[in-house]
Design a protein around this motif. Structure first.
Motif, PDB file in Angstrom:
ATOM      1  N   TYR A  29      47.040  35.327  40.424  1.00  0.00           N
ATOM      2  CA  TYR A  29      47.434  36.599  39.820  1.00  0.00           C
ATOM      3  C   TYR A  29      46.237  37.536  39.691  1.00  0.00           C
ATOM      4  N   TYR A  30      45.147  37.045  39.104  1.00  0.00           N
ATOM      5  CA  TYR A  30      43.993  37.920  38.879  1.00  0.00           C
ATOM      6  C   TYR A  30      43.328  38.319  40.195  1.00  0.00           C
ATOM      7  N   GLU A  31      43.355  37.437  41.178  1.00  0.00           N
ATOM      8  CA  GLU A  31      42.796  37.799  42.488  1.00  0.00           C
ATOM      9  C   GLU A  31      43.620  38.929  43.107  1.00  0.00           C
ATOM     10  N   GLU A  32      44.930  38.822  43.051  1.00  0.00           N
ATOM     11  CA  GLU A  32      45.800  39.882  43.580  1.00  0.00           C
ATOM     12  C   GLU A  32      45.626  41.177  42.791  1.00  0.00           C
ATOM     13  N   TYR A  33      45.518  41.051  41.482  1.00  0.00           N
ATOM     14  CA  TYR A  33      45.353  42.237  40.651  1.00  0.00           C
ATOM     15  C   TYR A  33      44.057  42.969  41.000  1.00  0.00           C
ATOM     16  N   ILE A  34      42.969  42.220  41.085  1.00  0.00           N
ATOM     17  CA  ILE A  34      41.665  42.842  41.394  1.00  0.00           C
ATOM     18  C   ILE A  34      41.697  43.474  42.777  1.00  0.00           C
ATOM     19  N   ARG A  35      42.238  42.767  43.759  1.00  0.00           N
ATOM     20  CA  ARG A  35      42.328  43.326  45.119  1.00  0.00           C
ATOM     21  C   ARG A  35      43.167  44.611  45.128  1.00  0.00           C
ATOM     22  N   GLY A  36      44.279  44.597  44.401  1.00  0.00           N
ATOM     23  CA  GLY A  36      45.131  45.782  44.337  1.00  0.00           C
ATOM     24  C   GLY A  36      44.415  46.980  43.733  1.00  0.00           C
ATOM     25  N   GLU A  37      43.648  46.745  42.671  1.00  0.00           N
ATOM     26  CA  GLU A  37      42.910  47.841  42.034  1.00  0.00           C
ATOM     27  C   GLU A  37      41.775  48.340  42.934  1.00  0.00           C
ATOM     28  N   VAL A  38      41.147  47.418  43.671  1.00  0.00           N
ATOM     29  CA  VAL A  38      40.083  47.820  44.606  1.00  0.00           C
ATOM     30  C   VAL A  38      40.682  48.681  45.714  1.00  0.00           C
ATOM     31  N   LEU A  39      41.879  48.321  46.184  1.00  0.00           N
ATOM     32  CA  LEU A  39      42.543  49.126  47.218  1.00  0.00           C
ATOM     33  C   LEU A  39      42.894  50.517  46.695  1.00  0.00           C
ATOM     34  N   LYS A  40      43.080  50.639  45.385  1.00  0.00           N
ATOM     35  CA  LYS A  40      43.380  51.947  44.786  1.00  0.00           C
ATOM     36  C   LYS A  40      42.120  52.786  44.607  1.00  0.00           C
ATOM     37  N   GLY A  41      40.942  52.192  44.857  1.00  0.00           N
ATOM     38  CA  GLY A  41      39.717  52.972  44.802  1.00  0.00           C
ATOM     39  C   GLY A  41      38.720  52.555  43.739  1.00  0.00           C
ATOM     40  N   SER A  42      39.036  51.582  42.921  1.00  0.00           N
ATOM     41  CA  SER A  42      38.094  51.118  41.893  1.00  0.00           C
ATOM     42  C   SER A  42      37.139  50.093  42.490  1.00  0.00           C
ATOM     43  N   SER A  43      35.995  49.942  41.864  1.00  0.00           N
ATOM     44  CA  SER A  43      35.068  48.896  42.308  1.00  0.00           C
ATOM     45  C   SER A  43      35.441  47.587  41.629  1.00  0.00           C
ATOM     46  N   GLU A  44      35.056  46.471  42.254  1.00  0.00           N
ATOM     47  CA  GLU A  44      35.339  45.153  41.674  1.00  0.00           C
ATOM     48  C   GLU A  44      34.738  45.046  40.275  1.00  0.00           C
ATOM     49  N   GLU A  45      33.527  45.555  40.121  1.00  0.00           N
ATOM     50  CA  GLU A  45      32.837  45.464  38.835  1.00  0.00           C
ATOM     51  C   GLU A  45      33.598  46.232  37.753  1.00  0.00           C
ATOM     52  N   ALA A  46      34.104  47.414  38.098  1.00  0.00           N
ATOM     53  CA  ALA A  46      34.845  48.215  37.126  1.00  0.00           C
ATOM     54  C   ALA A  46      36.159  47.524  36.742  1.00  0.00           C
ATOM     55  N   VAL A  47      36.816  46.919  37.714  1.00  0.00           N
ATOM     56  CA  VAL A  47      38.085  46.245  37.449  1.00  0.00           C
ATOM     57  C   VAL A  47      37.860  45.024  36.571  1.00  0.00           C
ATOM     58  N   THR A  48      36.870  44.202  36.912  1.00  0.00           N
ATOM     59  CA  THR A  48      36.623  42.999  36.105  1.00  0.00           C
ATOM     60  C   THR A  48      36.144  43.364  34.707  1.00  0.00           C
ATOM     61  N   GLU A  49      35.415  44.452  34.583  1.00  0.00           N
ATOM     62  CA  GLU A  49      34.982  44.906  33.258  1.00  0.00           C
ATOM     63  C   GLU A  49      36.187  45.371  32.437  1.00  0.00           C
ATOM     64  N   ALA A  50      37.129  46.053  33.086  1.00  0.00           N
ATOM     65  CA  ALA A  50      38.325  46.526  32.389  1.00  0.00           C
ATOM     66  C   ALA A  50      39.212  45.360  31.959  1.00  0.00           C
ATOM     67  N   ILE A  51      39.271  44.317  32.769  1.00  0.00           N
ATOM     68  CA  ILE A  51      40.079  43.146  32.424  1.00  0.00           C
ATOM     69  C   ILE A  51      39.485  42.439  31.212  1.00  0.00           C
ATOM     70  N   GLY A  52      38.177  42.293  31.201  1.00  0.00           N
ATOM     71  CA  GLY A  52      37.536  41.640  30.069  1.00  0.00           C
ATOM     72  C   GLY A  52      36.872  40.333  30.455  1.00  0.00           C
ATOM     73  N   ASP A  53      36.416  39.628  29.450  1.00  0.00           N
ATOM     74  CA  ASP A  53      35.700  38.366  29.621  1.00  0.00           C
ATOM     75  C   ASP A  53      36.664  37.287  30.117  1.00  0.00           C
ATOM     76  N   PRO A  54      36.366  36.642  31.251  1.00  0.00           N
ATOM     77  CA  PRO A  54      37.274  35.622  31.769  1.00  0.00           C
ATOM     78  C   PRO A  54      37.422  34.426  30.828  1.00  0.00           C
ATOM     79  N   ARG A  55      36.394  34.138  30.021  1.00  0.00           N
ATOM     80  CA  ARG A  55      36.510  33.024  29.065  1.00  0.00           C
ATOM     81  C   ARG A  55      37.511  33.358  27.964  1.00  0.00           C
ATOM     82  N   LEU A  56      37.542  34.615  27.540  1.00  0.00           N
ATOM     83  CA  LEU A  56      38.509  35.030  26.523  1.00  0.00           C
ATOM     84  C   LEU A  56      39.926  35.003  27.087  1.00  0.00           C
TER      85      LEU A  56
END
Length: 159
Positions: A29-56
């Motif tokens: 799910y998260y891999e698809e979500y990140i790829r989808g947001e990157v295709l919309k023009g966001s950077s991977e770093e911005a998307v993962t930062e918006a999602i939050g801490d993976p441990r949380l």
């Protein structure tokens, strides 16, 4: 943080805590979500930062998975977590459509504290309203009592 780093931290935190299928569903799910947001023009770093801490996120998935196991008698469903601005945790029974449901664990200490504070504020508000009404009526009580006494006295003289 890159997509691979995010997914690896999520996988490492989930492994051993939930079933392998839950781990794979969430990683997918998260891999698809990140790829989808990157295709919309966001950077991977911005998307993962918006999602939050993976441990949380992993902690939320683990808690929700445990709660889903406790509340499910069949135990044959699957659990996944989705991200759409907020974490959403959904337990899905076989043959059931995926529906977005917000999961709030109200047994946490901060929810209990919030409930106590809300109750105290409610009683404070009620007391404030009652005392406000009495403070508005207090200046009228003296003249009303005086008028009542005069009426009672005049009525007593007529007898």
């Amino acid at each position: 943080m890159s997509r691979q780093e995010f997914l690896q931290r999520l996988r490492d935190t989930l492994t051993g805590e939930v079933s392998g299928s839950v781990v794979e569903e969430n990683i997918r799910y998260y891999e698809e979500y990140i790829r989808g947001e990157v295709l919309k023009g966001s950077s991977e770093e911005a998307v993962t930062e918006a999602i939050g801490d993976p441990r949380l996120i992993a902690k939320t998935i683990i808690e929700a998975s445990e709660n889903a196991k406790e509340s499910s008698s069949s135990g044959s469903g699957s659990f996944y977590s989705s991200f759409s601005g907020k974490d959403q945790n959904v337990y899905e029974e076989p043959g059931q459509e995926r529906r977005g449901m917000h999961y709030y664990d109200l047994s946490k200490w901060y929810w209990k504290l919030l409930g106590v504070v809300a109750i105290v504020l409610f009683f404070f508000l009620a007391a404030t309203i009652v005392t406000g009404i009495f403070s508005l009526l207090a200046p009228l009580m003296g003249p009303l009592l005086l008028i009542g006494l005069i009426y009672w006295f005049i009525k007593g003289l007529k007898r």
